[in-house]
Enzyme design. Structure first.
Site, PDB file in Angstrom:
ATOM      1  N   CYS A  91     -15.893  35.624  16.925  1.00  0.00           N
ATOM      2  CA  CYS A  91     -15.702  34.204  16.605  1.00  0.00           C
ATOM      3  C   CYS A  91     -14.382  33.988  15.888  1.00  0.00           C
ATOM      4  CB  CYS A  91     -16.798  33.705  15.677  1.00  0.00           C
ATOM      5  SG  CYS A  91     -18.406  33.725  16.412  1.00  0.00           S
ATOM      6  N   CYS A 117      -9.527  30.166  11.241  1.00  0.00           N
ATOM      7  CA  CYS A 117      -9.629  30.337  12.703  1.00  0.00           C
ATOM      8  C   CYS A 117      -8.278  30.691  13.314  1.00  0.00           C
ATOM      9  CB  CYS A 117     -10.175  29.053  13.319  1.00  0.00           C
ATOM     10  SG  CYS A 117     -10.299  29.139  15.111  1.00  0.00           S
ATOM     11  N   GLU A 125      -8.864  32.044  26.535  1.00  0.00           N
ATOM     12  CA  GLU A 125      -9.766  33.184  26.497  1.00  0.00           C
ATOM     13  C   GLU A 125     -11.218  32.708  26.574  1.00  0.00           C
ATOM     14  OE1 GLU A 125      -7.580  36.785  24.437  1.00  0.00           O
ATOM     15  OE2 GLU A 125      -8.270  35.382  22.924  1.00  0.00           O
ATOM     16  N   CYS A 175      -5.805  24.741  19.662  1.00  0.00           N
ATOM     17  CA  CYS A 175      -6.568  23.780  18.875  1.00  0.00           C
ATOM     18  C   CYS A 175      -5.677  23.188  17.796  1.00  0.00           C
ATOM     19  CB  CYS A 175      -7.798  24.432  18.242  1.00  0.00           C
ATOM     20  SG  CYS A 175      -8.903  23.210  17.472  1.00  0.00           S
ATOM     21  N   CYS A 188     -19.147  32.507  26.112  1.00  0.00           N
ATOM     22  CA  CYS A 188     -18.485  31.663  25.117  1.00  0.00           C
ATOM     23  C   CYS A 188     -17.196  31.161  25.756  1.00  0.00           C
ATOM     24  CB  CYS A 188     -18.190  32.501  23.870  1.00  0.00           C
ATOM     25  SG  CYS A 188     -17.262  31.616  22.611  1.00  0.00           S
ATOM     26  N   SER A 242     -19.929  23.092  12.698  1.00  0.00           N
ATOM     27  CA  SER A 242     -19.221  24.035  11.835  1.00  0.00           C
ATOM     28  C   SER A 242     -19.085  23.382  10.461  1.00  0.00           C
ATOM     29  CB  SER A 242     -17.840  24.340  12.411  1.00  0.00           C
ATOM     30  OG  SER A 242     -17.975  25.114  13.585  1.00  0.00           O
ATOM     31  N   ASN A 286     -14.969  36.777  10.280  1.00  0.00           N
ATOM     32  CA  ASN A 286     -14.241  37.845  10.956  1.00  0.00           C
ATOM     33  C   ASN A 286     -12.806  37.793  10.486  1.00  0.00           C
ATOM     34  OD1 ASN A 286     -16.416  38.755  12.664  1.00  0.00           O
ATOM     35  ND2 ASN A 286     -16.177  36.819  13.754  1.00  0.00           N
ATOM     36  N   SER A 312     -20.378  23.315  20.056  1.00  0.00           N
ATOM     37  CA  SER A 312     -20.095  23.488  18.638  1.00  0.00           C
ATOM     38  C   SER A 312     -18.905  22.616  18.260  1.00  0.00           C
ATOM     39  CB  SER A 312     -19.786  24.961  18.359  1.00  0.00           C
ATOM     40  OG  SER A 312     -19.512  25.162  16.990  1.00  0.00           O
ATOM     41  N   GLU A 343     -11.592  22.249  20.406  1.00  0.00           N
ATOM     42  CA  GLU A 343     -12.647  21.400  19.861  1.00  0.00           C
ATOM     43  C   GLU A 343     -13.242  20.603  21.028  1.00  0.00           C
ATOM     44  OE1 GLU A 343     -14.501  20.758  17.136  1.00  0.00           O
ATOM     45  OE2 GLU A 343     -15.330  19.193  18.418  1.00  0.00           O
ATOM     46  N   CYS A 379      -8.162  24.770  11.335  1.00  0.00           N
ATOM     47  CA  CYS A 379      -9.126  25.302  10.375  1.00  0.00           C
ATOM     48  C   CYS A 379      -8.558  26.615   9.831  1.00  0.00           C
ATOM     49  CB  CYS A 379     -10.484  25.531  11.031  1.00  0.00           C
ATOM     50  SG  CYS A 379     -11.255  24.005  11.598  1.00  0.00           S
TER      51      CYS A 379
HETATM   52  N1  SAH Z   1     -14.053  23.719  17.403  1.00  0.00           N
HETATM   53  C1  SAH Z   1     -15.427  24.104  17.522  1.00  0.00           C
HETATM   54  C2  SAH Z   1     -15.671  25.299  18.397  1.00  0.00           C
HETATM   55  C3  SAH Z   1     -14.809  26.525  18.164  1.00  0.00           C
HETATM   56  S1  SAH Z   1     -15.197  27.528  16.805  1.00  0.00           S
HETATM   57  C4  SAH Z   1     -16.016  24.306  16.141  1.00  0.00           C
HETATM   58  O1  SAH Z   1     -15.288  24.215  15.176  1.00  0.00           O
HETATM   59  O2  SAH Z   1     -17.209  24.506  16.023  1.00  0.00           O
HETATM   60  C5  SAH Z   1     -16.694  28.306  17.158  1.00  0.00           C
HETATM   61  C6  SAH Z   1     -17.337  28.948  15.937  1.00  0.00           C
HETATM   62  O3  SAH Z   1     -16.574  30.068  15.443  1.00  0.00           O
HETATM   63  C7  SAH Z   1     -17.408  27.960  14.801  1.00  0.00           C
HETATM   64  O4  SAH Z   1     -18.590  27.995  14.107  1.00  0.00           O
HETATM   65  C8  SAH Z   1     -16.258  28.430  13.977  1.00  0.00           C
HETATM   66  O5  SAH Z   1     -16.327  27.897  12.746  1.00  0.00           O
HETATM   67  C9  SAH Z   1     -16.411  29.925  14.067  1.00  0.00           C
HETATM   68  N2  SAH Z   1     -15.259  30.691  13.562  1.00  0.00           N
HETATM   69  C10 SAH Z   1     -13.966  30.336  13.617  1.00  0.00           C
HETATM   70  N3  SAH Z   1     -13.194  31.261  13.022  1.00  0.00           N
HETATM   71  C11 SAH Z   1     -14.020  32.242  12.582  1.00  0.00           C
HETATM   72  C12 SAH Z   1     -13.826  33.474  11.892  1.00  0.00           C
HETATM   73  N4  SAH Z   1     -12.619  33.888  11.533  1.00  0.00           N
HETATM   74  N5  SAH Z   1     -14.903  34.228  11.616  1.00  0.00           N
HETATM   75  C13 SAH Z   1     -16.129  33.816  11.987  1.00  0.00           C
HETATM   76  N6  SAH Z   1     -16.374  32.671  12.635  1.00  0.00           N
HETATM   77  C14 SAH Z   1     -15.339  31.889  12.933  1.00  0.00           C
END
Ligand code: SAH
Length: 405
Positions: free
Chosen positions: A370, A156, A129, A149, A142, A249, A325, A226, A199, A153
């Protein structure tokens, strides 16, 4: 268009190749430099999806190209427009070629899961996506760097679904081209954030290849990578001659909580990450972006703002606060604080001398916000631990998260 190809053996893709590599690969069919230039521009300026659109080429050249190559433009499988103007794209990718072929698709390392989901004989390509986020006069794409991934996390949705292969340079670039094509946009005038699925620093080769083409028309300053904190990747980027903006992050002020949220913190704990940031070269006027997801009653106390400010002391940063989110797969704990608490957190950081902004939520009515991008066509891997379980022990009743999708 006739293409002598079997499903398991796609033709070499042209997207993602530098001018030099394109000239080399096209060599057997195209020997005039101006023809190579025309093809490069058709791909990267005009964002063509088929050779039949290269109308400035003679017809027999077009068919010769189509017999030997594919463009490699991601197929638009679904398009969801949010009320706020954000558009989420679901793309379907070609199944990558077997190893030891053209370099454009030679980096498909990484644990592949999605490709294996197809029926025998008719392999499914990975799905990814990407999101187009208009914001007044600004526009931000984006995009994804992996088809899933593996970092898991806890906040996420992409991580909930589990790992996917590295995207090739052409597949990363292709997302930008496909969005431009759909929205009828020129080759510049937009920002680019690597905040989609995956990532980026676990796929530096693909990301770098895409950047080399993209930065012919988009300034490095309008691009942000990021990362969840892959220290070797940060050090690798530090050695680049030109660098995009770097966002980290962070999401927690201490190792205990960061390791709960982000298992990668166990490999690269905060002290190592901070040291890598301290030695990362920043051009004049630039700052590191520190992303901090606010989760109610987990990391949103004023004392956490104080601890965060202490952590970041001495670094040139701006903090981007992101109210989490929520998503059904993330569980009931993953909800944002109320507005007053978010404001208080931000104000506390500012009182400590930090620059802090709150990221507005975009596209959440179509799950484009996000952390809401996911892979389709396969089962989720799920998370091992709950938010409040100790890092090292799996809690049995939380080990099987609800599979609502
Ligand atoms: N792997 C990279 C890029 C993908 S995440 C990273 O970790 O930065 C991109 C952004 O979205 C990051 O800041 C991540 O922490 C954030 N993100 C992930 N899940 C989220 C959620 N449920 N609500 C808000 N932001 C989120």
């Amino acid at each position: 268009m006739s293409r002598a190809t079997s499903p398991g053996c796609p033709l070499p893709a042209l997207l993602g190749l530098s001018r030099e590599r394109l000239a080399e690969l096209l060599g057997p069919v195209v020997d005039r430099p101006f023809r190579v230039r025309q093809i490069y521009d058709a791909l990267n300026q005009r964002a063509v999806a088929g050779f039949d659109e290269m109308t400035d080429l003679p017809k027999d050249l077009r068919s010769a190209l189509a017999e030997r190559f594919r463009i490699g433009m991601p197929r638009l499988a679904r398009r969801a427009a949010s009320d706020d103007g954000t558009v989420k794209y679901l793309f379907e990718l070609d199944r990558p070629a077997e190893p030891a072929r053209s370099e454009s698709s030679a980096q498909s390392a990484g644990s592949s899961t999605q490709e294996d989901a197809g029926e025998p004989g008719r392999p499914a390509g990975a799905t990814i996506e990407a999101v187009d986020i208009p914001d007044g006069a600004r526009r931000t794409f984006c995009i994804s760097s992996q088809a899933g991934c593996g970092l898991a996390c806890r906040f996420c949705v992409t991580g909930f679904w589990g790992p996917g292969r590295n995207l090739t340079a052409g597949e990363i670039l292709g997302q930008v081209l496909a969005i431009r094509r759909d929205a009828d946009l020129p080759a510049s005038g937009y920002n680019l954030v690597f905040m989609g699925m995956g990532e980026p620093l676990m796929n530096l080769e693909g990301v770098r290849g895409a950047l080399d083409v993209l930065t012919e028309t988009v300034s490095w300053r309008r691009i942000t990578i990021s990362t969840a904190g892959v220290v070797p990747g940060i050090d690798a980027m530090a050695a680049w001659e030109h660098r995009p903006n770097l966002a980290i992050s962070l999401h927690a002020p201490d190792d205990e909580r960061r390791s709960v949220l982000m298992p990668i913190n166990r490999s690269y704990p905060m002290a190592e990450l901070m040291a890598a940031l301290a030695r990362y070269p920043l051009e004049r006027g630039r700052k590191l972006t520190i992303e901090y997801i606010l989760i109610r009653d987990f990391n949103d106390a004023l004392a956490d703002a104080d601890a965060l400010a202490r952590r970041l002391r001495g670094l040139r940063t701006k903090i981007n606060l992101i109210p989490i989110n929520p998503d059904p797969v993330l569980g009931e704990d993953m909800v944002p604080p109320d507005a007053a608490r978010i404001d208080a957190f931000q104000a506390r950081l500012e009182r400590r001398g930090m620059v802090a902004t709150v990221r507005r939520r975009r596209g959440d009515d179509v799950s484009a916000a996000c952390g809401q991008l996911r892979a389709f066509g396969r089962d989720p891997r799920g998370f091992r631990d709950g938010l409040h379980s100790p890092v090292s022990e799996a809690v049995p009743d939380l080990a099987e998260p609800a599979h609502r999708s």
